[in-house]
Write a protein that holds these residues in place. Structure first.
Motif, short mmCIF file in Angstrom:
data_model
loop_
_atom_site.label_atom_id
_atom_site.label_comp_id
_atom_site.label_asym_id
_atom_site.label_seq_id
_atom_site.Cartn_x
_atom_site.Cartn_y
_atom_site.Cartn_z
N GLU A 204 0.93 -1.07 0.60
CA GLU A 204 -0.12 -0.25 -0.45
C GLU A 204 0.97 1.41 0.24
O GLU A 204 0.49 2.26 -0.48
N GLU A 235 -7.95 8.99 -4.12
CA GLU A 235 -7.96 7.94 -3.39
C GLU A 235 -8.19 7.96 -1.67
O GLU A 235 -8.34 6.77 -1.35
N ASP A 236 -7.89 8.73 -1.11
CA ASP A 236 -8.65 8.90 0.04
C ASP A 236 -9.29 8.65 0.83
O ASP A 236 -10.07 8.06 1.31
N ARG A 239 -10.35 5.16 -0.31
CA ARG A 239 -9.73 3.60 0.76
C ARG A 239 -10.78 4.50 1.83
O ARG A 239 -10.84 2.63 2.89
#
Length: 305
Positions: A204, A235-236, A239
């Motif tokens: 990751e 992306e955060d 996630r």
């Protein structure tokens, strides 16, 4: 250190001709790790000695590398690769003491870069293996990862978090291939427990921050543009959304379990069978949830949904 010459050469020396200037007690578990590592992949760094001539021939005083020397001897070797330097006895003693104090603070990636530097200077893989005492397989794998700029993977290999063969598979694979490599490593017993979790965290981190370790590259850091900032933010968010989704799924499954057990607890036949099998007592966390009316309502709602 002024008394130690920078002029160095690597030679294969008789172990019984090497004198340990500053002997120290050996931590047996750590020593066993050193022996196992050398037996598997070879000596990662030659020992360092200084030459002296006596009436019965040449002798060598150890500057640093007692653990490696004794491990090589424990494996039944009669010769050991050594860097021969020029130094007087006092400087040898001081250098040995310095090594003892600084050993735990050495950066492993620097050792691996030395292999790359030897290749850059024109040494073949066979020459590097011969001069360093490392196995050809290890040298080939390290140079391959160095050439691909895989500093994070190299650090994990040196720290024994990831086996070299698995690191090479990861370096060559796409996202799907990486997951397959991790699965195969798990099935083959190469990555288990904490090492598997550490490998997943590394993957990751490598995906988000790149192959290089911060501060290890001479290249200037790329500028953070608006587009890149938005991409990092998206992306955060993705996630964290996935994490929330997994948490909700886990909550719903737990509620189903609580509701199912609640219904079974009203079945006298089930209770008798559970008691016969000594399974009458439930975990306290489940009994507490069953005792709370709002929990039951949540569970009933999950089933009906």
């Amino acid at each position: 250190m002024s008394g130690v010459s920078n002029a160095q050469s690597i030679e294969w020396l008789p172990i019984d001709r090497v004198n340990i200037v500053n002997p120290r007690d050996r931590n047996q578990p750590i020593f066993k790790e050193i022996v196992d590592s050398i037996a598997k992949i070879g000596l990662k760094r030659p020992i360092t000695v200084t030459r002296r001539t006596e009436s019965d021939g040449e002798w060598f005083d150890l500057v640093c590398g007692q653990g490696r020397l004794e491990a090589y001897q424990a494996l039944g070797h009669s010769l050991v690769p050594a860097m021969v330097v020029e130094a007087d006895p006092e400087d040898c003693l001081i250098a040995s003491l310095v090594e003892n104090c600084a050993r735990r603070h050495h950066k492993a990636i620097d050792l691996l870069k030395d292999i790359g530097a030897m290749q850059t200077r024109g040494n073949s893989l066979a020459d590097i293996a011969r001069k360093t005492g490392l196995s050809m397989e290890y040298v080939h794998g390290v140079t391959h990862l160095l050439n691909k700029g895989e500093q994070r993977l190299l650090q994990s290999v040196e720290a024994r978090t990831i086996p070299l063969s698995v690191a090479i598979d990861i370096a060559e694979a796409d996202d799907e291939g990486i997951q397959r490599a991790l699965h195969e490593a798990y099935e083959n017993g190469l990555l288990k427990g904490k090492k598997l979790l550490a490998a997943k965290r590394l993957i990751e981190l490598r995906k988000r921050r790149g192959k290089c370790v911060e501060g290890s590259s001479n290249r200037a850091s790329p500028k953070m543009t608006t587009a890149k900032l938005i991409k990092v933010y998206e992306e955060d968010v993705a996630r964290k959304s996935a994490l929330i989704k997994r948490a909700r799924n886990a909550h719903d499954q737990l509620m189903l379990i609580v509701q199912s057990i609640s219904r079974l607890s009203d079945d006298e036949g089930f209770l008798a069978l559970a008691e016969d099998e000594d399974l009458y007592h439930l975990p306290s966390g489940i009994t507490e949830r069953m005792a709370q009316p709002e929990r039951k309502n949540d569970a009933q709602g999950s089933i009906e949904a």
